[in-house]
Write a protein that holds these residues in place. Structure first.
Motif, PDB file in Angstrom:
ATOM      1  N   CYS A   1       0.826  -1.226   0.000  1.00  0.00           N
ATOM      2  CA  CYS A   1       0.000   0.000   0.000  1.00  0.00           C
ATOM      3  C   CYS A   1       0.856   1.269   0.000  1.00  0.00           C
ATOM      4  CB  CYS A   1      -0.910   0.018   1.228  1.00  0.00           C
ATOM      5  SG  CYS A   1      -2.205  -1.218   1.174  1.00  0.00           S
ATOM      6  N   ALA A   2       2.140   1.127   0.242  1.00  0.00           N
ATOM      7  CA  ALA A   2       3.005   2.301   0.390  1.00  0.00           C
ATOM      8  C   ALA A   2       3.219   3.056  -0.917  1.00  0.00           C
ATOM      9  CB  ALA A   2       4.357   1.896   0.977  1.00  0.00           C
ATOM     10  N   SER A   3       3.202   2.376  -2.021  1.00  0.00           N
ATOM     11  CA  SER A   3       3.401   3.009  -3.336  1.00  0.00           C
ATOM     12  C   SER A   3       4.619   3.925  -3.347  1.00  0.00           C
ATOM     13  CB  SER A   3       2.149   3.792  -3.739  1.00  0.00           C
ATOM     14  OG  SER A   3       1.036   2.942  -3.813  1.00  0.00           O
ATOM     15  N   GLY A   4       5.740   3.423  -2.823  1.00  0.00           N
ATOM     16  CA  GLY A   4       6.984   4.184  -2.828  1.00  0.00           C
ATOM     17  C   GLY A   4       7.158   5.142  -1.667  1.00  0.00           C
ATOM     18  N   ARG A   5       6.119   5.306  -0.859  1.00  0.00           N
ATOM     19  CA  ARG A   5       6.257   6.184   0.304  1.00  0.00           C
ATOM     20  C   ARG A   5       7.097   5.508   1.379  1.00  0.00           C
ATOM     21  NH1 ARG A   5       0.048   7.273   1.412  1.00  0.00           N
ATOM     22  NH2 ARG A   5      -0.015   5.184   0.490  1.00  0.00           N
ATOM     23  N   ARG A   6       7.654   6.292   2.246  1.00  0.00           N
ATOM     24  CA  ARG A   6       8.442   5.802   3.369  1.00  0.00           C
ATOM     25  C   ARG A   6       7.540   4.999   4.303  1.00  0.00           C
ATOM     26  NH1 ARG A   6      13.235   7.307   6.079  1.00  0.00           N
ATOM     27  NH2 ARG A   6      12.953   7.773   8.277  1.00  0.00           N
ATOM     28  N   VAL A   7       8.049   3.876   4.830  1.00  0.00           N
ATOM     29  CA  VAL A   7       7.298   3.046   5.771  1.00  0.00           C
ATOM     30  C   VAL A   7       8.077   3.026   7.080  1.00  0.00           C
ATOM     31  CG1 VAL A   7       6.297   0.783   6.249  1.00  0.00           C
ATOM     32  CG2 VAL A   7       6.416   1.611   3.885  1.00  0.00           C
ATOM     33  N   LEU A   8       7.420   3.424   8.154  1.00  0.00           N
ATOM     34  CA  LEU A   8       8.043   3.529   9.467  1.00  0.00           C
ATOM     35  C   LEU A   8       7.351   2.607  10.460  1.00  0.00           C
ATOM     36  CD1 LEU A   8       8.072   7.424   9.549  1.00  0.00           C
ATOM     37  CD2 LEU A   8      10.007   5.935   9.003  1.00  0.00           C
ATOM     38  N   VAL A   9       8.113   2.182  11.458  1.00  0.00           N
ATOM     39  CA  VAL A   9       7.541   1.360  12.520  1.00  0.00           C
ATOM     40  C   VAL A   9       8.373   1.553  13.779  1.00  0.00           C
ATOM     41  CG1 VAL A   9       8.877  -0.738  11.967  1.00  0.00           C
ATOM     42  CG2 VAL A   9       6.637  -0.937  13.080  1.00  0.00           C
ATOM     43  N   THR A  10       7.749   1.394  14.922  1.00  0.00           N
ATOM     44  CA  THR A  10       8.475   1.339  16.191  1.00  0.00           C
ATOM     45  C   THR A  10       8.095   0.040  16.882  1.00  0.00           C
ATOM     46  OG1 THR A  10       6.742   2.560  17.371  1.00  0.00           O
ATOM     47  CG2 THR A  10       8.595   3.845  16.529  1.00  0.00           C
ATOM     48  N   THR A  11       9.040  -0.488  17.627  1.00  0.00           N
ATOM     49  CA  THR A  11       8.799  -1.698  18.407  1.00  0.00           C
ATOM     50  C   THR A  11       9.697  -1.655  19.622  1.00  0.00           C
ATOM     51  OG1 THR A  11       8.579  -4.115  18.292  1.00  0.00           O
ATOM     52  CG2 THR A  11      10.510  -3.140  17.197  1.00  0.00           C
ATOM     53  N   GLY A  12       9.407  -2.480  20.598  1.00  0.00           N
ATOM     54  CA  GLY A  12      10.263  -2.555  21.771  1.00  0.00           C
ATOM     55  C   GLY A  12      11.680  -2.906  21.363  1.00  0.00           C
ATOM     56  N   ARG A  13      12.633  -2.132  21.859  1.00  0.00           N
ATOM     57  CA  ARG A  13      14.041  -2.358  21.491  1.00  0.00           C
ATOM     58  C   ARG A  13      14.477  -3.786  21.790  1.00  0.00           C
ATOM     59  NH1 ARG A  13      18.303   0.738  25.041  1.00  0.00           N
ATOM     60  NH2 ARG A  13      17.526  -0.846  26.464  1.00  0.00           N
ATOM     61  N   ASP A  14      13.964  -4.357  22.873  1.00  0.00           N
ATOM     62  CA  ASP A  14      14.364  -5.698  23.271  1.00  0.00           C
ATOM     63  C   ASP A  14      13.424  -6.792  22.760  1.00  0.00           C
ATOM     64  OD1 ASP A  14      16.579  -4.652  24.623  1.00  0.00           O
ATOM     65  OD2 ASP A  14      15.386  -4.273  26.423  1.00  0.00           O
ATOM     66  N   ASN A  15      12.532  -6.428  21.858  1.00  0.00           N
ATOM     67  CA  ASN A  15      11.640  -7.404  21.242  1.00  0.00           C
ATOM     68  C   ASN A  15      12.372  -7.992  20.025  1.00  0.00           C
ATOM     69  OD1 ASN A  15       9.658  -8.864  19.962  1.00  0.00           O
ATOM     70  ND2 ASN A  15       8.085  -7.290  20.170  1.00  0.00           N
ATOM     71  N   VAL A  16      13.273  -8.901  20.295  1.00  0.00           N
ATOM     72  CA  VAL A  16      14.146  -9.464  19.262  1.00  0.00           C
ATOM     73  C   VAL A  16      13.355 -10.085  18.103  1.00  0.00           C
ATOM     74  CG1 VAL A  16      15.969 -11.163  18.814  1.00  0.00           C
ATOM     75  CG2 VAL A  16      16.052  -9.746  20.875  1.00  0.00           C
ATOM     76  N   PRO A  17      12.280 -10.845  18.355  1.00  0.00           N
ATOM     77  CA  PRO A  17      11.550 -11.404  17.207  1.00  0.00           C
ATOM     78  C   PRO A  17      10.974 -10.326  16.288  1.00  0.00           C
ATOM     79  CG  PRO A  17      10.962 -12.568  19.215  1.00  0.00           C
ATOM     80  CD  PRO A  17      11.774 -11.371  19.635  1.00  0.00           C
ATOM     81  N   ALA A  18      10.436  -9.243  16.848  1.00  0.00           N
ATOM     82  CA  ALA A  18       9.860  -8.181  16.013  1.00  0.00           C
ATOM     83  C   ALA A  18      10.952  -7.444  15.245  1.00  0.00           C
ATOM     84  CB  ALA A  18       9.060  -7.200  16.866  1.00  0.00           C
ATOM     85  N   VAL A  19      12.035  -7.094  15.928  1.00  0.00           N
ATOM     86  CA  VAL A  19      13.137  -6.402  15.252  1.00  0.00           C
ATOM     87  C   VAL A  19      13.677  -7.285  14.118  1.00  0.00           C
ATOM     88  CG1 VAL A  19      15.479  -5.495  15.520  1.00  0.00           C
ATOM     89  CG2 VAL A  19      13.740  -4.967  17.246  1.00  0.00           C
ATOM     90  N   SER A  20      13.809  -8.569  14.369  1.00  0.00           N
ATOM     91  CA  SER A  20      14.293  -9.502  13.341  1.00  0.00           C
ATOM     92  C   SER A  20      13.326  -9.568  12.156  1.00  0.00           C
ATOM     93  CB  SER A  20      14.479 -10.903  13.923  1.00  0.00           C
ATOM     94  OG  SER A  20      15.487 -10.901  14.899  1.00  0.00           O
TER      95      SER A  20
END
Length: 153
Positions: free
Chosen positions: A104-123
């Motif tokens: 859905c981004a159509s070339g737009r920037r995609v941002l996300v935040t997650t818990g720094r220590d949430n290793v599965p999400a960061v991965s």
């Protein structure tokens, strides 16, 4: 896997189901980062339904197993929530939902935040081309990582 894009605000049953999924999913993250004061764990059904943005839900038959919610502007998309039911984790549902947002981004920037220590999400985000931008300490002392899709505008 079946995907749908309803608005939980329009259906109280759906809002309850998404809230239940959200609480189960974010409880896992809270355990990983060692803090149960995460905002999604504090939200009630009315707050969840009041949020205005886009949703994609993942269903395994009649069971809601995942959801992603995002907001968007002309310049970027911000993933607000990505949640997978604990029993459905590690089955590719997060990747599939993330792919829907990126499409859905159509070339737009995609941002996300997650818990720094949430290793599965960061991965998961790194696996899909997201790069770390910064770590931020948010009140009351929870560390989050901000990531952006590499190569997005």
């Amino acid at each position: 896997m079946i995907f749908s894009s309803p608005d939980p605000a329009g259906d109280p049953y759906l809002a309850r189901a998404v809230l239940s999924l959200q609480r189960a999913s974010y409880a896992v993250e809270a355990d990983l980062i060692g803090d149960h004061r995460l905002p999604p764990l504090q939200e009630d059904q009315h707050q969840l339904a009041a949020w205005r943005g886009r949703w994609v839900l993942a269903w395994d038959g009649v069971d809601l197993v995942g959801a992603v919610a995002w907001s968007e502007t002309e310049s970027h998309l911000e993933i607000e929530k990505l949640m997978i039911g604990p029993a459905a984790m590690r089955r590719g549902i997060g990747s599939a939902l993330l792919g829907r947002v990126v499409a859905c981004a159509s070339g737009r920037r995609v941002l996300v935040t997650t818990g720094r220590d949430n290793v599965p999400a960061v991965s998961l985000y790194r696996k899909h081309g997201f790069a770390h931008e910064a770590d931020v300490r948010v009140p009351p002392g929870i560390w989050i990582s901000r990531l952006a899709l590499a190569g997005s505008a």
